[in-house]
Scaffold this motif. Structure first.
Motif, short mmCIF file in Angstrom:
data_model
loop_
_atom_site.label_atom_id
_atom_site.label_comp_id
_atom_site.label_asym_id
_atom_site.label_seq_id
_atom_site.Cartn_x
_atom_site.Cartn_y
_atom_site.Cartn_z
N GLY A 109 0.81 -1.21 0.00
CA GLY A 109 0.00 0.00 0.00
C GLY A 109 0.84 1.26 0.00
N PRO A 110 0.22 2.39 -0.27
CA PRO A 110 0.94 3.67 -0.27
C PRO A 110 1.37 4.06 1.14
CG PRO A 110 -1.42 4.04 -0.47
CD PRO A 110 -1.21 2.55 -0.57
N PRO A 111 2.39 4.89 1.26
CA PRO A 111 2.82 5.34 2.60
C PRO A 111 1.66 6.00 3.34
CG PRO A 111 4.39 5.99 0.93
CD PRO A 111 3.19 5.48 0.19
N MET A 112 1.53 5.64 4.60
CA MET A 112 0.46 6.18 5.43
C MET A 112 1.06 6.82 6.67
SD MET A 112 -2.37 5.29 3.83
CE MET A 112 -3.65 5.33 5.07
N ALA A 113 0.31 7.75 7.21
CA ALA A 113 0.76 8.40 8.44
C ALA A 113 0.71 7.41 9.59
CB ALA A 113 -0.11 9.61 8.74
N GLU A 114 1.44 7.68 10.62
CA GLU A 114 1.39 6.85 11.81
C GLU A 114 -0.05 6.81 12.34
OE1 GLU A 114 3.72 5.04 12.81
OE2 GLU A 114 5.42 5.83 11.71
N PRO A 115 -0.49 5.82 13.12
CA PRO A 115 0.40 4.91 13.84
C PRO A 115 0.79 3.64 13.09
CG PRO A 115 -1.84 4.59 14.58
CD PRO A 115 -1.88 5.71 13.59
N HIS A 116 0.07 3.24 12.02
CA HIS A 116 0.32 1.92 11.44
C HIS A 116 1.19 1.94 10.20
CE1 HIS A 116 -2.40 0.47 14.38
NE2 HIS A 116 -3.52 0.88 13.79
N GLY A 117 1.24 3.03 9.49
CA GLY A 117 2.05 3.09 8.29
C GLY A 117 1.44 2.29 7.15
N ALA A 118 2.28 1.96 6.15
CA ALA A 118 1.81 1.24 4.97
C ALA A 118 1.43 -0.20 5.33
CB ALA A 118 2.89 1.25 3.89
N GLU A 119 0.51 -0.75 4.54
CA GLU A 119 0.06 -2.13 4.76
C GLU A 119 0.56 -3.01 3.62
OE1 GLU A 119 -4.05 -3.77 6.23
OE2 GLU A 119 -4.15 -3.54 4.05
N LEU A 120 1.06 -4.18 3.98
CA LEU A 120 1.46 -5.19 3.01
C LEU A 120 0.36 -6.25 2.97
CD1 LEU A 120 3.54 -6.58 1.13
CD2 LEU A 120 4.50 -7.65 3.18
N LEU A 121 -0.18 -6.49 1.79
CA LEU A 121 -1.27 -7.44 1.63
C LEU A 121 -0.81 -8.58 0.72
CD1 LEU A 121 -4.34 -8.12 2.03
CD2 LEU A 121 -4.72 -6.92 -0.14
N ILE A 122 -0.98 -9.82 1.20
CA ILE A 122 -0.66 -11.01 0.40
C ILE A 122 -1.94 -11.83 0.27
CG2 ILE A 122 0.71 -13.11 0.25
CD1 ILE A 122 2.83 -11.71 1.93
N ARG A 123 -2.30 -12.13 -0.97
CA ARG A 123 -3.55 -12.84 -1.22
C ARG A 123 -3.27 -14.15 -1.96
NH1 ARG A 123 -8.91 -11.25 -1.78
NH2 ARG A 123 -8.30 -9.06 -1.60
N LEU A 179 -0.11 -7.28 6.76
CA LEU A 179 1.05 -6.97 7.59
C LEU A 179 1.20 -5.46 7.74
CD1 LEU A 179 3.64 -7.82 9.09
CD2 LEU A 179 4.81 -7.77 6.87
N THR A 180 1.18 -5.00 8.98
CA THR A 180 1.49 -3.61 9.31
C THR A 180 2.58 -3.63 10.38
OG1 THR A 180 -0.25 -3.55 10.99
CG2 THR A 180 -0.85 -2.83 8.76
N ARG A 181 3.04 -2.48 10.76
CA ARG A 181 4.11 -2.44 11.76
C ARG A 181 3.73 -3.12 13.07
NH1 ARG A 181 7.13 3.48 11.37
NH2 ARG A 181 8.02 3.18 9.28
N PRO A 182 2.53 -2.89 13.60
CA PRO A 182 2.25 -3.50 14.90
C PRO A 182 1.75 -4.93 14.85
CG PRO A 182 0.45 -2.06 14.30
CD PRO A 182 1.49 -1.91 13.22
N ALA A 183 1.30 -5.43 13.70
CA ALA A 183 0.66 -6.74 13.73
C ALA A 183 0.67 -7.42 12.37
CB ALA A 183 -0.79 -6.60 14.22
N LEU A 184 0.52 -8.74 12.42
CA LEU A 184 0.31 -9.57 11.24
C LEU A 184 -1.01 -10.29 11.43
CD1 LEU A 184 2.81 -11.78 9.34
CD2 LEU A 184 0.70 -12.81 10.18
N LYS A 185 -1.90 -10.18 10.45
CA LYS A 185 -3.21 -10.80 10.54
C LYS A 185 -3.40 -11.82 9.43
CE LYS A 185 -5.46 -6.78 12.69
NZ LYS A 185 -6.57 -5.79 12.58
N PHE A 186 -3.93 -12.96 9.82
CA PHE A 186 -4.20 -14.05 8.88
C PHE A 186 -5.71 -14.25 8.83
CE2 PHE A 186 -5.08 -18.46 7.90
CZ PHE A 186 -4.17 -18.78 6.92
#
Length: 289
Positions: free
Chosen positions: A46-60, A68-75
């Motif tokens: 994803g595009p750069p985002m402001a804090e607190p989580h920042g950009a999101e990485l999505l795998i499908r 995937l974000t800085r604080p957590a990974l979700k399945f």
């Protein structure tokens, strides 16, 4: 070696060999390596985002999404496991992954994108969903059935739903007898027609089993002992895999040929046996918990 990329295997299997049949190694030598499940998917950054989580990485991938974000990974799973159709190989990978995650000791490695380095995360949180008790048993059966198909020179191409596993008792028994050194299967007889009653009886068990679009015929040597049960005087103690091949047309002739080749006089005809389900055989569920 200079100029060659390091080898990165995604699956390692070790086998014993018995009478020309490859059997999965069941010892403890490679316990720290374990099995893996591998999936090819699409990755979106994803595009750069402001804090607190920042950009999101999505795998499908077809069955689940990883966020995937800085604080957590979700399945997150996609759809219902009861409604999807997969091939044998696809079901094996998916159920192996769920089995590993259910242990709370799995790791997840994301690799293959030139924009980010390979990254690995622990998967130590509990997962929720249907059939959590049954999935490890089904996963072990699938890995074993695929191995028997490989030994027989067969490959499945059919796609089927999860419900098919509830009807796989005979195929599970074949996997257990041929590949499990501590088989859960046990034969019991009220009497045995044996020529040398003083020696531990040995016999030949032969049968055919089918699952999905594949069918095999196999044979195994059966070792018996006398029991203290006044009714069921003989029970099996272990099995030794002898042969596995594509399903034959004449099962009785196959049994005679195998017995002659192995010098066994006691033949156990599957048509004269009654199959009693194991206590851990997955029941046919009527609803999800």
């Amino acid at each position: 070696m200079l100029g060659l990329a390091p080898l990165k295997p995604h699956r390692l299997r070790v086998f014993d060999s018995r009478f020309g049949i490859r059997l999965l190694y069941q010892g403890t030598l490679f316990d720290d390596i374990g099995q893996a499940a591998r999936f090819d998917g699409e990755m979106f950054i994803g595009p750069p985002m402001a804090e607190p989580h920042g950009a999101e990485l999505l795998i499908r991938v077809p069955d689940f999404i990883i966020r995937l974000t800085r604080p957590a990974l979700k399945f997150e799973s996609v759809g219902s496991i009861d409604d999807t159709e997969h091939s044998l190989e696809e079901w094996a990978e998916l159920l192996r992954a769920l089995t590993l995650m259910a242990t709370g000791r799995a790791t997840l490695t994301i690799a293959g994108n030139d924009r980010i380095p390979s990254i690995t995360f622990p998967v130590d949180q509990p997962i929720t969903g249907p059939y959590l008790k049954e999935i490890p048993l089904i996963s072990a059966f699938l890995d074993g059935w695929l191995q028997l198909l490989t030994n027989a020179g067969l490959r499945s191409t059919a796609r089927f739903k999860f419900d098919a596993f509830w009807e796989a008792n005979e195929a599970r028994m074949a996997v257990d007898i041929l590949l499990n050194p501590k088989s859960q299967a046990r034969f019991e007889f009220q009497t045995l027609e044996i020529e040398e009653p003083s020696s531990p009886p040995e016999g030949l068990y032969f049968s055919s089993s089918s699952f999905a679009d594949t069918s095999i015929t196999f044979s195994a040597k059966v070792f018996f002992e006398q029991s203290d049960d006044p009714e069921w005087q003989y029970r099996s103690t272990r099995f030794e895999a002898l042969d596995v091949r594509p399903q034959v047309d004449d099962l009785e002739e196959y049994g005679r040929e195998q017995a002659t080749a192995c010098d066994l006089r006691l033949l156990i005809d599957p048509r004269n046996m009654t199959l009693a389900p194991r206590m851990d055989t997955p029941p046919t569920p009527s609803h999800h918990e």
